[in-house]
Design a protein around this motif. Structure first.
Motif, PDB file in Angstrom:
ATOM      1  N   ARG A  99       0.861  -1.186   0.000  1.00 14.13           N
ATOM      2  CA  ARG A  99       0.000   0.000   0.000  1.00 14.13           C
ATOM      3  C   ARG A  99       0.895   1.232   0.000  1.00 14.13           C
ATOM      4  O   ARG A  99       1.543   1.545   1.010  1.00 14.13           O
ATOM      5  CB  ARG A  99      -0.934   0.018   1.200  1.00 14.13           C
ATOM      6  N   TYR A 100       0.918   1.927  -1.141  1.00  7.09           N
ATOM      7  CA  TYR A 100       1.788   3.099  -1.242  1.00  7.09           C
ATOM      8  C   TYR A 100       1.321   3.999  -2.374  1.00  7.09           C
ATOM      9  O   TYR A 100       0.545   3.604  -3.247  1.00  7.09           O
ATOM     10  CB  TYR A 100       3.247   2.682  -1.445  1.00  7.09           C
ATOM     11  N   ARG A 101       1.802   5.238  -2.344  1.00  8.75           N
ATOM     12  CA  ARG A 101       1.547   6.217  -3.395  1.00  8.75           C
ATOM     13  C   ARG A 101       2.874   6.753  -3.889  1.00  8.75           C
ATOM     14  O   ARG A 101       3.818   6.935  -3.114  1.00  8.75           O
ATOM     15  CB  ARG A 101       0.686   7.376  -2.876  1.00  8.75           C
ATOM     16  N   VAL A 116      -1.007   2.081  -5.168  1.00  6.76           N
ATOM     17  CA  VAL A 116      -1.024   0.623  -5.052  1.00  6.76           C
ATOM     18  C   VAL A 116      -1.670   0.243  -3.737  1.00  6.76           C
ATOM     19  O   VAL A 116      -1.334   0.787  -2.677  1.00  6.76           O
ATOM     20  CB  VAL A 116       0.404   0.042  -5.132  1.00  6.76           C
ATOM     21  N   ASP A 117      -2.624  -0.671  -3.821  1.00  3.65           N
ATOM     22  CA  ASP A 117      -3.234  -1.239  -2.624  1.00  3.65           C
ATOM     23  C   ASP A 117      -3.548  -2.692  -2.920  1.00  3.65           C
ATOM     24  O   ASP A 117      -4.468  -2.995  -3.672  1.00  3.65           O
ATOM     25  CB  ASP A 117      -4.504  -0.474  -2.244  1.00  3.65           C
ATOM     26  N   PHE A 122      -2.888   1.531  -9.880  1.00  2.00           N
ATOM     27  CA  PHE A 122      -3.606   2.537 -10.652  1.00  2.00           C
ATOM     28  C   PHE A 122      -2.644   3.695 -10.921  1.00  2.00           C
ATOM     29  O   PHE A 122      -1.973   4.159 -10.005  1.00  2.00           O
ATOM     30  CB  PHE A 122      -4.820   3.064  -9.887  1.00  2.00           C
ATOM     31  N   SER A 123      -2.605   4.191 -12.168  1.00  2.00           N
ATOM     32  CA  SER A 123      -1.642   5.232 -12.508  1.00  2.00           C
ATOM     33  C   SER A 123      -2.304   6.353 -13.305  1.00  2.00           C
ATOM     34  O   SER A 123      -3.251   6.120 -14.067  1.00  2.00           O
ATOM     35  CB  SER A 123      -0.481   4.656 -13.328  1.00  2.00           C
ATOM     36  N   ARG A 124      -1.774   7.539 -13.112  1.00  2.00           N
ATOM     37  CA  ARG A 124      -2.229   8.722 -13.836  1.00  2.00           C
ATOM     38  C   ARG A 124      -1.008   9.412 -14.439  1.00  2.00           C
ATOM     39  O   ARG A 124      -0.059   9.749 -13.720  1.00  2.00           O
ATOM     40  CB  ARG A 124      -2.958   9.685 -12.891  1.00  2.00           C
ATOM     41  N   ARG A 237      -6.589   6.552  -0.352  1.00  2.00           N
ATOM     42  CA  ARG A 237      -6.915   6.353  -1.767  1.00  2.00           C
ATOM     43  C   ARG A 237      -7.093   7.718  -2.426  1.00  2.00           C
ATOM     44  O   ARG A 237      -7.899   8.536  -1.973  1.00  2.00           O
ATOM     45  CB  ARG A 237      -8.202   5.538  -1.891  1.00  2.00           C
ATOM     46  N   PRO A 238      -6.362   8.035  -3.492  1.00  2.08           N
ATOM     47  CA  PRO A 238      -6.466   9.354  -4.132  1.00  2.08           C
ATOM     48  C   PRO A 238      -7.841   9.581  -4.762  1.00  2.08           C
ATOM     49  O   PRO A 238      -8.496   8.636  -5.216  1.00  2.08           O
ATOM     50  CB  PRO A 238      -5.376   9.322  -5.210  1.00  2.08           C
ATOM     51  N   ASP A 239      -8.251  10.829  -4.831  1.00  2.00           N
ATOM     52  CA  ASP A 239      -9.529  11.165  -5.447  1.00  2.00           C
ATOM     53  C   ASP A 239      -9.559  10.773  -6.916  1.00  2.00           C
ATOM     54  O   ASP A 239     -10.596  10.338  -7.435  1.00  2.00           O
ATOM     55  CB  ASP A 239      -9.807  12.667  -5.305  1.00  2.00           C
ATOM     56  N   TRP A 240      -8.424  10.930  -7.622  1.00  2.00           N
ATOM     57  CA  TRP A 240      -8.437  10.627  -9.054  1.00  2.00           C
ATOM     58  C   TRP A 240      -8.655   9.144  -9.326  1.00  2.00           C
ATOM     59  O   TRP A 240      -9.189   8.775 -10.379  1.00  2.00           O
ATOM     60  CB  TRP A 240      -7.166  11.126  -9.733  1.00  2.00           C
TER      61      TRP A 240
END
Length: 260
Positions: A99-101, A116-117, A122-124, A237-240
């Motif tokens: 679990r990281y950003r 990542v969780d 998930f990537s932007r 968890r990011p909004d995007w």
């Protein structure tokens, strides 16, 4: 050879083409060196692994101790690079290995973020011409990004002549390791190499920075990292992610789409 591997690693991280795009770079497989008993220092206090009272003795041992000190802990890691008017800053927030950003940004309008969780990434990707979203299988934080600090300690801190000085800071004792070499062997393009690292008695390399001159291009390269918020970092968890994948939970791969 170790020098060339390290330089290639820097290029991969700062170029924004593999690590930043969601396609993970494959680091070399290494076997951690055994961590010996700490060497007695002044006044009977133990030194950090790999250090002697006046110099760095074994960068491999220090790198192994550093890895051991960040394992199973939360932390925030910043990585900065600059050369020839270009710069890049990367920020990794790790709550756990799964679990990281991660965010990396340059001064030219490029930005990459990953969340990542569990087993999903998930990537932007933000570019001057628009934004792209991707998803895929996740990797542990150390394999994807943070393992670079181990390789930097192993391949760069032991280059040239070194000195070790003892300091007392607000958070307690630490060791300042400095190394330098005017023309490192096995790498003709590098001149005037200098490095410094702040090392805790446990072997944790809290921060490290180095500079060198690229003789072929006559440019100066600056690179460094720093750990903060150890055992205090949490990741939301990011909004995007919620906006792009509103119906997808962490381990639910149904409905994932890389278009958009």
């Amino acid at each position: 050879m170790a020098w060339r591997v390290a330089v290639v690693l820097i290029v991969m991280v700062t170029a924004g083409c593999t690590t930043l795009s969601g396609q993970s770079a494959q680091p070399p497989t290494v076997t951690p060196a055994p961590v010996p008993e700490q060497t007695p220092g002044e006044n009977g206090r133990p030194l950090a692994p790999g250090l002697a009272t006046e110099r760095l003795v074994d960068a491999e041992v220090l790198a192994a101790a550093h890895v051991d000190q960040v394992r199973n802990r939360s932390y925030t890691l910043s990585i900065d690079w600059a050369s020839a008017g270009q710069q890049q800053r990367s920020l990794l927030r790790v709550e756990s290995e799964r679990r990281y950003r991660y965010r990396s940004q340059t001064g030219t309008g490029y930005s990459d973020q990953s969340f990542v969780d569990g087993e999903t990434r998930f990537s932007r990707h933000e570019r001057p011409l628009g934004v792209e979203y991707t998803s895929g299988d996740a990797e542990p934080a150390r394999e994807r990004i943070s393992g670079i600090t181990e390789r930097l300690v192993r391949n760069f801190l032991g280059v040239g002549n070194s000195t070790v000085t003892v300091h007392e800071g607000d958070a307690g004792r630490y060791y300042l390791v400095r190394t330098s070499h005017p023309n490192p062997p096995s790498l003709n393009e590098v001149r005037d190499f200098q490095a410094r690292a702040r090392v805790e008695p446990s072997g944790l390399v809290r921060s490290m920075e180095f500079t060198f001159r690229n003789a072929d291009q006559n440019t100066t390269v600056r690179y460094g990292f720093e750990y903060t918020r150890l055992d205090e970092t949490t990741v939301d968890r990011p909004d995007w992610v919620t906006q792009r994948w509103p119906n997808v939970t962490t381990d639910d791969r149904r409905g994932l789409s890389d278009s958009g």
